[in-house]
Design a protein around this motif. Structure first.
Motif, mmCIF file in Angstrom:
data_model
loop_
_atom_site.group_PDB
_atom_site.id
_atom_site.type_symbol
_atom_site.label_atom_id
_atom_site.label_comp_id
_atom_site.label_asym_id
_atom_site.label_seq_id
_atom_site.Cartn_x
_atom_site.Cartn_y
_atom_site.Cartn_z
ATOM 1 N N ASP A 61 17.675 0.242 -8.610
ATOM 2 C CA ASP A 61 17.595 -0.223 -10.002
ATOM 3 C C ASP A 61 16.154 -0.100 -10.503
ATOM 4 O O ASP A 61 15.253 -0.777 -10.004
ATOM 5 N N ILE A 62 15.941 0.749 -11.495
ATOM 6 C CA ILE A 62 14.580 0.979 -12.001
ATOM 7 C C ILE A 62 13.983 -0.278 -12.618
ATOM 8 O O ILE A 62 12.774 -0.513 -12.538
ATOM 9 N N GLN A 63 14.816 -1.133 -13.221
ATOM 10 C CA GLN A 63 14.288 -2.359 -13.825
ATOM 11 C C GLN A 63 13.716 -3.294 -12.760
ATOM 12 O O GLN A 63 12.707 -3.967 -12.994
ATOM 13 N N LEU A 64 14.351 -3.316 -11.611
ATOM 14 C CA LEU A 64 13.833 -4.140 -10.520
ATOM 15 C C LEU A 64 12.531 -3.563 -9.970
ATOM 16 O O LEU A 64 11.600 -4.306 -9.660
ATOM 17 N N ARG A 65 12.473 -2.232 -9.853
ATOM 18 C CA ARG A 65 11.238 -1.610 -9.361
ATOM 19 C C ARG A 65 10.083 -1.885 -10.334
ATOM 20 O O ARG A 65 8.953 -2.159 -9.912
ATOM 21 N N GLN A 66 10.374 -1.805 -11.614
ATOM 22 C CA GLN A 66 9.335 -2.072 -12.616
ATOM 23 C C GLN A 66 8.885 -3.531 -12.568
ATOM 24 O O GLN A 66 7.691 -3.824 -12.692
ATOM 25 N N ALA A 67 9.837 -4.424 -12.394
ATOM 26 C CA ALA A 67 9.478 -5.844 -12.306
ATOM 27 C C ALA A 67 8.647 -6.125 -11.059
ATOM 28 O O ALA A 67 7.718 -6.942 -11.081
ATOM 29 N N ALA A 68 8.959 -5.411 -9.958
ATOM 30 C CA ALA A 68 8.229 -5.626 -8.710
ATOM 31 C C ALA A 68 6.755 -5.275 -8.853
ATOM 32 O O ALA A 68 5.894 -5.902 -8.224
ATOM 33 N N LEU A 82 -1.030 -6.851 -1.763
ATOM 34 C CA LEU A 82 -1.625 -5.550 -2.084
ATOM 35 C C LEU A 82 -1.687 -4.672 -0.838
ATOM 36 O O LEU A 82 -1.436 -3.467 -0.898
ATOM 37 N N GLN A 83 -2.039 -5.267 0.287
ATOM 38 C CA GLN A 83 -2.096 -4.512 1.535
ATOM 39 C C GLN A 83 -0.709 -3.988 1.906
ATOM 40 O O GLN A 83 -0.549 -2.855 2.363
ATOM 41 N N SER A 84 0.311 -4.808 1.673
ATOM 42 C CA SER A 84 1.677 -4.382 1.969
ATOM 43 C C SER A 84 2.095 -3.228 1.074
ATOM 44 O O SER A 84 2.756 -2.283 1.513
ATOM 45 N N LEU A 85 1.701 -3.299 -0.179
ATOM 46 C CA LEU A 85 2.016 -2.209 -1.098
ATOM 47 C C LEU A 85 1.304 -0.927 -0.683
ATOM 48 O O LEU A 85 1.863 0.169 -0.796
ATOM 49 N N MET A 86 0.070 -1.056 -0.220
ATOM 50 C CA MET A 86 -0.677 0.114 0.253
ATOM 51 C C MET A 86 0.030 0.759 1.445
ATOM 52 O O MET A 86 0.106 1.984 1.554
ATOM 53 N N GLN A 97 4.715 4.669 -7.644
ATOM 54 C CA GLN A 97 3.307 4.751 -7.243
ATOM 55 C C GLN A 97 2.382 4.515 -8.438
ATOM 56 O O GLN A 97 1.406 3.765 -8.331
ATOM 57 N N SER A 98 2.700 5.131 -9.558
ATOM 58 C CA SER A 98 1.874 4.944 -10.757
ATOM 59 C C SER A 98 1.873 3.489 -11.196
ATOM 60 O O SER A 98 0.834 2.937 -11.567
ATOM 61 N N ALA A 99 3.042 2.867 -11.136
ATOM 62 C CA ALA A 99 3.146 1.461 -11.532
ATOM 63 C C ALA A 99 2.331 0.564 -10.605
ATOM 64 O O ALA A 99 1.695 -0.402 -11.048
ATOM 65 N N ILE A 100 2.336 0.882 -9.322
ATOM 66 C CA ILE A 100 1.553 0.094 -8.364
ATOM 67 C C ILE A 100 0.062 0.222 -8.652
ATOM 68 O O ILE A 100 -0.689 -0.761 -8.606
ATOM 69 N N PHE A 104 -2.579 -2.641 -9.373
ATOM 70 C CA PHE A 104 -3.843 -2.832 -8.656
ATOM 71 C C PHE A 104 -4.976 -3.098 -9.642
ATOM 72 O O PHE A 104 -5.795 -4.006 -9.454
ATOM 73 N N ALA A 105 -5.037 -2.269 -10.677
ATOM 74 C CA ALA A 105 -6.107 -2.413 -11.665
ATOM 75 C C ALA A 105 -6.025 -3.766 -12.363
ATOM 76 O O ALA A 105 -7.046 -4.411 -12.602
ATOM 77 N N ALA A 106 -4.809 -4.197 -12.683
ATOM 78 C CA ALA A 106 -4.632 -5.465 -13.391
ATOM 79 C C ALA A 106 -5.094 -6.646 -12.552
ATOM 80 O O ALA A 106 -5.628 -7.632 -13.076
ATOM 81 N N ARG A 107 -4.929 -6.541 -11.236
ATOM 82 C CA ARG A 107 -5.335 -7.650 -10.356
ATOM 83 C C ARG A 107 -6.826 -7.628 -10.044
ATOM 84 O O ARG A 107 -7.378 -8.614 -9.545
ATOM 85 N N LYS A 108 -7.488 -6.483 -10.292
ATOM 86 C CA LYS A 108 -8.946 -6.357 -10.114
ATOM 87 C C LYS A 108 -9.408 -6.732 -8.712
ATOM 88 O O LYS A 108 -10.472 -7.321 -8.526
ATOM 89 N N ASP A 109 -8.604 -6.376 -7.743
ATOM 90 C CA ASP A 109 -8.955 -6.628 -6.339
ATOM 91 C C ASP A 109 -9.558 -5.348 -5.763
ATOM 92 O O ASP A 109 -8.856 -4.362 -5.519
#
Length: 344
Positions: A61-68, A82-86, A97-100, A104-109
């Motif tokens: 479900d693309i909506q779930l991926r976007q929400a994630a 973030l490490q898990s996503l990496m 990948q683009s959404a992640i 990343f940028a939004a969290r500024k980590d």
């Protein structure tokens, strides 16, 4: 059922609420129902919801991926997620990948910078651009050379790279070091970045590179003078003309000086800046100053033009006469008539 689960939480029935939320995440339910259920599960235990987030990244479900990678990710604190996503990044589709990377940028980590740099070499253009844009927020001086090189690609990728160089914080010194020691092909990119950032102490560099052997470098440096120069810099900019041979470059310097001088409220002081630069000036600089005086006019400037009519250099004389012809008002008409009738 979801409303009941929400109320159960307020009444302390956590396990019962979790059971309902878990049941409602089943794929038999509509996307919005599943979204609400997953939101409830994450809210119950955000710190331990990393595995749940990772599984959502692979959901059909693309909506779930976007929400994630959007609202759900913002609900989970710390850098563990973030490490898990990496760790999962390479196995995900380009859109995720683009959404992640945006997340990343939004969290500024900044701990994820190595992963973002790696993603910036992706073969997928959208992923590559998302990573480059993320570096504009997360990157540091170690990313300057990479972004400068990438900017040479042009197109959307090149634009994104230059924009990130403009946005990145605390890299002015790195830009200047690379400008002085790096390859000539990088110099226009680095100069544009310093200019756009209005970097402190950038003027001496622009004056230096305005005399560069490469025409493209000279052009960027000269054009940038209009953006970072102040009124008091006019004499220094004018001195460039003493060392320039190309008429296009000389004209560009004149335009830069004119643009900066327009901001000067005191017309007499502006004229003084021009006249002070006549001392020991080359023929080309004297000619340029006369042309600049013509743009602004004024009694004192007209006096300097009259004096130039008797200059020993013919080019200066001719320019002075043309200045009278093109004067912004009719004040020098008598002098012009007298000069026109003078047989010498």
């Amino acid at each position: 059922l979801l409303l009941c689960a929400d109320k159960m939480i307020t009444e302390g029935q956590i396990d019962s609420a979790r059971a309902i939320y878990t049941r409602m995440t089943d794929k038999q339910y509509p996307s919005m129902t599943r979204l609400a259920a997953y939101r409830g599960l994450i809210a119950l235990d955000a710190e331990n919801a990393v595995s749940l987030m990772v599984s959502l990244l692979r959901d059909e479900d693309i909506q779930l991926r976007q929400a994630a990678t959007g609202s759900f990710l913002r609900m989970i604190p710390g850098s563990k997620v973030l490490q898990s996503l990496m760790d999962e990044f390479s196995g995900l589709d380009p859109e995720t990948q683009s959404a992640i990377l945006i997340a990343f940028a939004a969290r500024k980590d900044k701990s994820v910078v190595p992963a973002v740099v790696k993603a910036a070499s992706s073969e997928n253009e959208n992923v590559k651009i998302a990573a480059i844009e993320a570096l504009g927020i997360l990157g540091d001086s170690t990313c300057v050379a990479f972004l400068a090189e990438t900017a040479l690609q042009g197109g959307k990728i090149g634009d994104a790279s230059e924009n990130s160089l403009h946005q990145m914080q605390n890299i002015d010194m790195a830009l200047q070091r690379l400008l002085k020691s790096g390859e000539v092909k990088l110099q226009p990119v680095l100069l544009r970045s310093l200019i756009t950032r209005r970097a402190e102490n950038a003027l001496p560099l622009l004056l230096e590179f305005a005399l560069n052997a490469e025409a493209g470098v000279r052009q960027v440096a000269i054009n940038g003078l209009t953006q970072i120069s102040k009124i008091e810099d006019v004499p220094s900019i004018l001195k460039l003309i003493n060392s320039l041979n190309n008429q296009d470059d000389i004209q560009a310097v004149e335009e830069a000086v004119s643009t900066v001088a327009k901001e000067m409220a005191d017309a007499n002081l502006r004229t003084e800046y021009f006249l002070s630069s006549l001392q020991g000036a080359s023929t080309s600089l004297r000619v340029s100053i006369l042309r600049l005086l013509t743009r602004f006019g004024g009694e004192k400037a007209c006096g300097a033009i009259e004096f130039a009519l008797s200059d020993s250099n013919q080019d200066v004389q001719v320019t002075a006469f043309h200045s009278l012809v093109n004067w912004p008002d009719a004040s020098p008409i008598d002098l012009l008539m007298f000069t026109a009738k003078d047989p010498s």
